[in-house]
Design a protein around this motif. Structure first.
Motif, PDB file in Angstrom:
ATOM      1  N   ASN A  55       0.831  -1.212   0.000  1.00 20.56           N
ATOM      2  CA  ASN A  55       0.000   0.000   0.000  1.00 20.56           C
ATOM      3  C   ASN A  55       0.866   1.263   0.000  1.00 20.56           C
ATOM      4  O   ASN A  55       2.069   1.226   0.269  1.00 20.56           O
ATOM      5  N   LYS A  56       0.212   2.382  -0.292  1.00 19.28           N
ATOM      6  CA  LYS A  56       0.914   3.656  -0.468  1.00 19.28           C
ATOM      7  C   LYS A  56       1.680   4.079   0.789  1.00 19.28           C
ATOM      8  O   LYS A  56       2.803   4.562   0.701  1.00 19.28           O
ATOM      9  N   GLU A  57       1.065   3.893   1.960  1.00 19.47           N
ATOM     10  CA  GLU A  57       1.725   4.286   3.214  1.00 19.47           C
ATOM     11  C   GLU A  57       3.041   3.535   3.404  1.00 19.47           C
ATOM     12  O   GLU A  57       4.080   4.131   3.723  1.00 19.47           O
ATOM     13  N   ASN A  58       3.014   2.221   3.201  1.00 10.12           N
ATOM     14  CA  ASN A  58       4.236   1.427   3.351  1.00 10.12           C
ATOM     15  C   ASN A  58       5.241   1.735   2.250  1.00 10.12           C
ATOM     16  O   ASN A  58       6.447   1.782   2.506  1.00 10.12           O
ATOM     17  N   LEU A  59       4.748   1.965   1.021  1.00  4.81           N
ATOM     18  CA  LEU A  59       5.663   2.341  -0.067  1.00  4.81           C
ATOM     19  C   LEU A  59       6.348   3.673   0.231  1.00  4.81           C
ATOM     20  O   LEU A  59       7.533   3.838  -0.068  1.00  4.81           O
ATOM     21  N   ASN A  60       5.629   4.609   0.818  1.00  6.61           N
ATOM     22  CA  ASN A  60       6.236   5.903   1.160  1.00  6.61           C
ATOM     23  C   ASN A  60       7.351   5.729   2.186  1.00  6.61           C
ATOM     24  O   ASN A  60       8.401   6.371   2.088  1.00  6.61           O
ATOM     25  N   TYR A  61       7.127   4.862   3.185  1.00 10.12           N
ATOM     26  CA  TYR A  61       8.181   4.597   4.165  1.00 10.12           C
ATOM     27  C   TYR A  61       9.393   3.960   3.478  1.00 10.12           C
ATOM     28  O   TYR A  61      10.538   4.380   3.703  1.00 10.12           O
ATOM     29  N   LYS A  63      10.262   4.089   0.350  1.00  9.92           N
ATOM     30  CA  LYS A  63      10.925   5.082  -0.510  1.00  9.92           C
ATOM     31  C   LYS A  63      11.778   6.032   0.322  1.00  9.92           C
ATOM     32  O   LYS A  63      12.885   6.392  -0.087  1.00  9.92           O
ATOM     33  N   SER A  64      11.297   6.415   1.510  1.00  7.58           N
ATOM     34  CA  SER A  64      12.088   7.318   2.371  1.00  7.58           C
ATOM     35  C   SER A  64      13.419   6.677   2.744  1.00  7.58           C
ATOM     36  O   SER A  64      14.441   7.365   2.856  1.00  7.58           O
ATOM     37  N   LYS A  74      14.581  10.233  -4.953  1.00  7.33           N
ATOM     38  CA  LYS A  74      13.550  11.185  -4.526  1.00  7.33           C
ATOM     39  C   LYS A  74      12.480  11.417  -5.584  1.00  7.33           C
ATOM     40  O   LYS A  74      11.289  11.421  -5.275  1.00  7.33           O
ATOM     41  N   ASP A  75      12.862  11.626  -6.818  1.00  5.60           N
ATOM     42  CA  ASP A  75      11.906  11.960  -7.874  1.00  5.60           C
ATOM     43  C   ASP A  75      11.501  10.759  -8.726  1.00  5.60           C
ATOM     44  O   ASP A  75      10.902  10.923  -9.782  1.00  5.60           O
ATOM     45  N   GLU A  77       9.390   7.243  -9.527  1.00  3.27           N
ATOM     46  CA  GLU A  77       8.126   6.570  -9.237  1.00  3.27           C
ATOM     47  C   GLU A  77       8.433   5.181  -8.705  1.00  3.27           C
ATOM     48  O   GLU A  77       9.265   4.461  -9.258  1.00  3.27           O
TER      49      GLU A  77
END
Length: 167
Positions: A55-61, A63-64, A74-75, A77
């Motif tokens: 999910n997006k929340e876990n992908l954002n973590y 990616k961080s 950073k940029d 996808e």
């Protein structure tokens, strides 16, 4: 080009992530995809590989954590799946031509090399092998040909990975 980093993700994140998938699976929701629709050139007789879209929340973590490693992510996808590799599964030699980076993060706490599932890649005529180890990250850049060895039919557990791709 292959880059390897140990202890990539926070272990608490990994434990919570897996526990949440187990919980969601027990609710009998249709959350799983598989390698059944992958092209024959990437399946080549592999047994079942289950895939759960991150999910997006876990992908954002996740990616961080890549951005902490190198700001070049950073940029980009990001897409990602949690894979369960069953006995007799593997990936033949291929390249991830649709992506700039293809990444694997290993999630099994212990893995014996005799169980198979080793990461292999070619550099020129040289064949390289990397053992799956807990929380190890392998980054493949530049479409390096790679694959995995067959999971032994006597392996006591499935191999668990995160497969992350950047465009």
């Amino acid at each position: 080009m292959i880059t390897i980093k140990n202890n990539f993700l926070d272990e608490i994140f990994i434990n919570n992530f897996i526990q949440n998938i187990i919980k969601e699976s027990q609710e009998y929701k249709p959350i799983w995809k598989s390698n059944i629709n992958w092209g024959e050139n990437i399946v080549k007789g592999s047994s079942l590989v289950l895939a759960y879209e991150i999910n997006k929340e876990n992908l954002n973590y996740i990616k961080s954590k890549f951005i902490e490693l190198n700001n070049k992510f950073k940029d980009k996808e990001i897409v990602g799946h949690f894979y369960i590799w069953t006995k007799g599964s593997h990936i033949p030699m291929h390249n991830d031509s649709n992506y700039e980076y293809g990444c694997t993060i290993y999630l099994n706490k212990y893995w014996d090399i005799d169980w198979g599932g080793l990461y292999i890649w070619k550099e020129g005529d040289k064949l390289n092998i990397e053992k799956p180890e807990f929380n190890k990250l392998i980054i493949n850049k530049g479409n390096t040909k790679h694959g995995t060895t067959l999971l032994n039919y006597n392996v006591p557990e499935e191999r668990l990975t995160l497969q992350i791709f950047f465009k």
